[in-house]
Design a protein around this motif. Sequence first.
Motif, short mmCIF file in Angstrom:
data_model
loop_
_atom_site.label_atom_id
_atom_site.label_comp_id
_atom_site.label_asym_id
_atom_site.label_seq_id
_atom_site.Cartn_x
_atom_site.Cartn_y
_atom_site.Cartn_z
N PHE A 42 0.82 -1.20 0.00
CA PHE A 42 0.00 0.00 0.00
C PHE A 42 0.86 1.26 0.00
CE2 PHE A 42 -3.98 -2.00 2.17
CZ PHE A 42 -4.23 -2.70 1.00
N TYR A 43 0.56 2.16 -0.95
CA TYR A 43 1.11 3.51 -1.00
C TYR A 43 2.64 3.52 -1.21
CZ TYR A 43 -3.16 3.57 1.84
OH TYR A 43 -4.41 3.33 2.35
N ASP A 44 3.15 2.58 -2.00
CA ASP A 44 4.60 2.52 -2.22
C ASP A 44 4.87 2.05 -3.65
OD1 ASP A 44 7.35 2.20 -2.20
OD2 ASP A 44 7.39 1.33 -0.19
N ALA A 45 4.86 2.99 -4.59
CA ALA A 45 5.02 2.65 -5.99
C ALA A 45 6.37 2.01 -6.28
CB ALA A 45 4.83 3.89 -6.85
N GLN A 46 7.42 2.46 -5.61
CA GLN A 46 8.74 1.95 -5.91
C GLN A 46 8.91 0.50 -5.46
OE1 GLN A 46 10.59 3.77 -7.97
NE2 GLN A 46 8.80 5.11 -7.82
N ALA A 47 8.34 0.16 -4.31
CA ALA A 47 8.39 -1.24 -3.86
C ALA A 47 7.60 -2.13 -4.81
CB ALA A 47 7.85 -1.35 -2.44
N ASN A 48 6.46 -1.66 -5.26
CA ASN A 48 5.65 -2.47 -6.16
C ASN A 48 6.27 -2.58 -7.54
OD1 ASN A 48 3.54 -3.05 -4.32
ND2 ASN A 48 2.72 -0.98 -4.60
N LEU A 68 0.50 -0.83 -9.15
CA LEU A 68 1.72 -0.09 -8.84
C LEU A 68 1.61 0.69 -7.54
CD1 LEU A 68 4.56 0.51 -10.11
CD2 LEU A 68 3.57 2.66 -10.91
N SER A 69 0.42 1.02 -7.12
CA SER A 69 0.25 1.89 -5.95
C SER A 69 -0.34 1.18 -4.75
CB SER A 69 -0.67 3.07 -6.30
OG SER A 69 -1.92 2.59 -6.77
N GLY A 70 -1.02 0.06 -4.98
CA GLY A 70 -1.87 -0.51 -3.94
C GLY A 70 -3.20 0.22 -3.92
N TYR A 71 -4.25 -0.51 -3.62
CA TYR A 71 -5.60 0.07 -3.63
C TYR A 71 -5.85 0.85 -2.34
CZ TYR A 71 -10.66 0.33 -4.19
OH TYR A 71 -11.95 0.77 -4.32
N PRO A 72 -6.47 2.03 -2.40
CA PRO A 72 -6.67 2.86 -1.20
C PRO A 72 -7.87 2.39 -0.36
CG PRO A 72 -7.58 3.98 -3.10
CD PRO A 72 -6.92 2.73 -3.63
N PHE A 73 -7.70 1.28 0.33
CA PHE A 73 -8.83 0.73 1.08
C PHE A 73 -9.26 1.60 2.25
CE2 PHE A 73 -8.69 -3.29 -1.16
CZ PHE A 73 -10.02 -3.67 -1.11
N HIS A 74 -8.44 2.60 2.60
CA HIS A 74 -8.88 3.50 3.67
C HIS A 74 -10.21 4.19 3.34
CE1 HIS A 74 -6.38 6.11 0.99
NE2 HIS A 74 -7.36 6.95 1.19
N ILE A 75 -10.54 4.34 2.06
CA ILE A 75 -11.77 5.03 1.69
C ILE A 75 -13.01 4.26 2.14
CG2 ILE A 75 -10.71 6.27 -0.23
CD1 ILE A 75 -11.93 4.26 -2.14
N TRP A 76 -12.90 2.93 2.25
CA TRP A 76 -14.03 2.10 2.66
C TRP A 76 -14.07 1.89 4.17
CZ3 TRP A 76 -17.50 0.77 -1.05
CH2 TRP A 76 -17.07 0.83 -2.39
N LEU A 77 -12.96 2.15 4.86
CA LEU A 77 -12.81 1.70 6.24
C LEU A 77 -12.64 2.80 7.26
CD1 LEU A 77 -10.31 -1.17 5.38
CD2 LEU A 77 -12.73 -1.45 5.92
N LYS A 78 -12.35 4.02 6.82
CA LYS A 78 -12.07 5.11 7.75
C LYS A 78 -13.05 6.26 7.56
CE LYS A 78 -7.88 3.46 9.05
NZ LYS A 78 -7.46 3.20 10.43
#
Length: 302
Positions: free
Chosen positions: A19-25, A51-61
Amino acid sequence: MVTTQRQFKVAAAQVDAVFYDAQANLVKIIALIEEAAAAGAKLVVFSELALSGYPFHIWLKPYHEQLPYIEDFYTKAAVEADGLEMRALQATCVAHRIRAVIGFSERDGGSLFMSQWLIGPDGDVVVRRKLKPTSLERIVYGEGDGSDIRVHETELGRVGLLQCWEHAQSILKYTMSSQHEELHCASWPVFPAQLPHHSLSQQGNSAILTAYAIETGTFVVSASSYFSQQNLDKLFGAQGGPLTVGSGWTTIIDPEGRTLATAEHDKTCIIYADINLDACYKAKSVLDPLGHYARRDVFQYV
């Protein structure tokens, strides 16, 4: 005129996008492209926002708790469509003579878009944006303008690509089918059972995807991500949360709706299938909504 192969191997890669790490992905994605090419695949498909990971915080926070996550997404996960990351993926595809579909969070000025690269073995690059972000995705993402809803003539036949619930939009399916799509690349996020709407579940979306294959008479190569413990720690910290490790669903379906390969739900892997595009003709000989199974004398489309 593009000379197309009719029989070849396709692949779908399931990876726990950090999540939130384009370079690692990016490192993970490049390694999996190389692995798929070494196994003889001519196409490999990655998940939505791989490449970015999905922003699941939008569903959970609650929204007031999302702002730090959104800032991270802009600064650490989002990339420009023609930036260094694309160049690295392009070089990999050219070096290994493979075509790839990679989902990414596209930063364009101050806006983000849910985008996909279609990168070819000769270095050709197509960028498309999700037409309508789904529900809470609109907190983060803008809409596509529809200009990129196209099927592409390639060395692997007529290739199209969509993301997630674009597959549930009837007019979108009709538009893709009207361009005589043969090989469809589908990018999805993760399928947690804990989301509040059953139609978002693996069962609901697998039905949508099988219907897409049957209705359009195409091979469907579909990739999702899955939750790792690292992902869950990023979202919830030490206290934990409602989601569990796993929830991946990566699959390959033939034009008659048969499942050719499916990944286990909780591991990084690549699945493969050998396909023959002539099978699209067999499927459409029975069900061709654009041809003999259509009733243009009854319906008009403008």
